[in-house]
Design a protein around this motif. Sequence first.
Motif, short mmCIF file in Angstrom:
data_model
loop_
_atom_site.label_atom_id
_atom_site.label_comp_id
_atom_site.label_asym_id
_atom_site.label_seq_id
_atom_site.Cartn_x
_atom_site.Cartn_y
_atom_site.Cartn_z
N UNK A 64 0.79 -1.23 -0.10
CA UNK A 64 -0.10 -0.08 -0.04
C UNK A 64 0.66 1.14 -0.04
N UNK A 65 0.27 2.38 -0.36
CA UNK A 65 0.78 3.54 -0.43
C UNK A 65 -0.06 4.73 0.16
N UNK A 66 0.58 5.73 0.95
CA UNK A 66 -0.14 6.59 1.64
C UNK A 66 -0.75 7.51 0.65
N UNK A 67 -2.32 7.71 0.71
CA UNK A 67 -2.88 9.06 0.03
C UNK A 67 -3.91 9.68 0.66
N UNK A 68 -4.00 10.95 0.28
CA UNK A 68 -4.76 11.81 1.02
C UNK A 68 -4.86 13.23 0.69
N UNK A 69 -5.89 13.99 1.13
CA UNK A 69 -5.76 15.67 1.07
C UNK A 69 -4.77 15.95 1.58
N UNK A 70 -3.66 16.76 1.27
CA UNK A 70 -2.39 17.23 1.90
C UNK A 70 -2.26 18.67 1.85
N UNK A 71 -3.16 19.49 1.20
CA UNK A 71 -3.14 20.81 1.22
C UNK A 71 -4.75 21.43 1.33
N UNK A 72 -4.80 22.63 1.87
CA UNK A 72 -6.11 23.06 1.90
C UNK A 72 -6.04 24.52 1.99
N UNK A 73 -6.77 25.37 1.23
CA UNK A 73 -7.00 26.82 1.37
C UNK A 73 -7.65 27.35 2.49
N UNK A 74 -7.23 28.34 3.28
CA UNK A 74 -8.25 29.13 4.13
C UNK A 74 -8.36 30.48 3.78
N UNK A 107 -7.80 0.04 -6.23
CA UNK A 107 -7.72 -1.24 -5.50
C UNK A 107 -7.87 -1.18 -4.09
N UNK A 108 -7.91 -0.45 -3.58
CA UNK A 108 -8.04 -0.18 -1.98
C UNK A 108 -6.78 -0.56 -1.23
N UNK A 109 -5.59 -0.05 -1.97
CA UNK A 109 -4.21 -0.50 -1.55
C UNK A 109 -3.69 1.08 -1.07
N UNK A 110 -4.29 1.58 -0.19
CA UNK A 110 -3.72 2.81 0.35
C UNK A 110 -3.87 3.02 2.13
N UNK A 111 -2.69 3.72 2.23
CA UNK A 111 -2.50 3.69 3.62
C UNK A 111 -3.08 5.30 4.07
N UNK A 112 -3.48 5.35 5.42
CA UNK A 112 -3.57 6.83 5.81
C UNK A 112 -2.43 7.71 5.71
N UNK A 113 -2.84 8.96 5.04
CA UNK A 113 -1.76 9.90 4.84
C UNK A 113 -1.82 10.53 6.26
#
Length: 438
Positions: A319-329, A391-397
Amino acid sequence: MKFKKTFTVFLTVLIMTLSLSGCSKSSTTNNSQTQTEKKQVKITVMNSKGEIQTQLEKMAKAFMNDNKDITVEVIPAPAGQSPFEKVSSLYSSGNAPTLSMLDPGDIVKFKDKAADLSSEKWINDSFDRSLDSAKVDGKVIGFPFAVEGYGFIYNKELLDKAYGGNFDASAVKTQKDLEEMFKKLEASGVGSIIVSPMDWSLGGHFLPLSYSTQSKSSDDVNKFIEDLKAGKVELAQNKQFKGLMATLDIMKKHNISKSSPLSGTYENGPEALATKKAAVWFMGNWAWPQIHELDAENNSYAFLPVPISNDAADYGNSEIPVGVTKYFILDKEQNSQEQQAAAKKFLEWIVYNQTGQDYLVNKANVIPAFKNITIESQDPLAKSIKKYMSKGKTLQFMVTLPSDHWSKNGASMQKFLDNKIDVNGLAKEIQEYWKNIK
């Protein structure tokens, strides 16, 4: 004489009338110009993704071409300074950016300064869970800018050659497989891996793999972090931490820069891949613009997970880490209502305008967090991430770690990379960091 006087009076009145008319017209013109000037609004965008600074500047120009009454200035966060530190300093000086690109864990720190975005159109088009880190006190105060993933970036052309055929990334599931891959590359005359020594890479991306691989359950991972804070974890005895550092030992052994492991820069990575000095680099999809610029004809790059054990079934080895890493405020304290409205227009343009979507996906190579954006990315690293997602092969980022996690622990990781401390010394320093978190 009477006629002459009458005509003279008439002429005088006519001249005065025309004169007044001219003044009135001039006054109207001046008022119109003033109103036009008042309509011109300038907004500032603080960018903490330095690798796409040029692309964001071009995106801003494209937006300004569509919106002549709005000027957008993109301000880069200095290298080595966290987004939180940069934005905090700008607030202190009274120059808060209209939009600030922050790491997810920093959003809550600006909750009293950030505008409520809950009623924006793009909310309903956001991917599930993409707004989780942006919700504070029942309101959405963050715009999800980028979905990212990371792992070992590899050049398939070089691996095909090393393996004498079609390289199958899914076959590399253990540390033994990884080292065998490195040896095959070196036997083929290619350097195997370049290990970048930046603290943000080591402390912000590599080390967190030891957290995210603890469990498939986010709750369990969060519990592990809480136990670290409480001093209940002995990292030196933790299977995932020990395994990950054993993998780093393998990387150190085959690092093309092992003679001077801390001298490298971010730019050395894409250069090594493009010039075929190395076939593998631990990094994220944000690096594609630099790789592509140097190796424009090669689209055979993809991701390989970082194995943490010799048991192929262990979570994290595939698995590889995937997630939203940047947000604008969006600032509501030091920017006017007009500036806030202009910033909202800019964000909406990114999500719904075809030009905005193209700049996001194809120019900045960002994986969007919005379902309505259907543009197929030409970025092979983005495509690779999407395959792992499908494939559901993701880790928590691990996107909500403390803002100084990467700098403090990155410094400890650098010591380990340079063999100044062993795994026990590293574990001790990391535990001390967590114990001091308030």
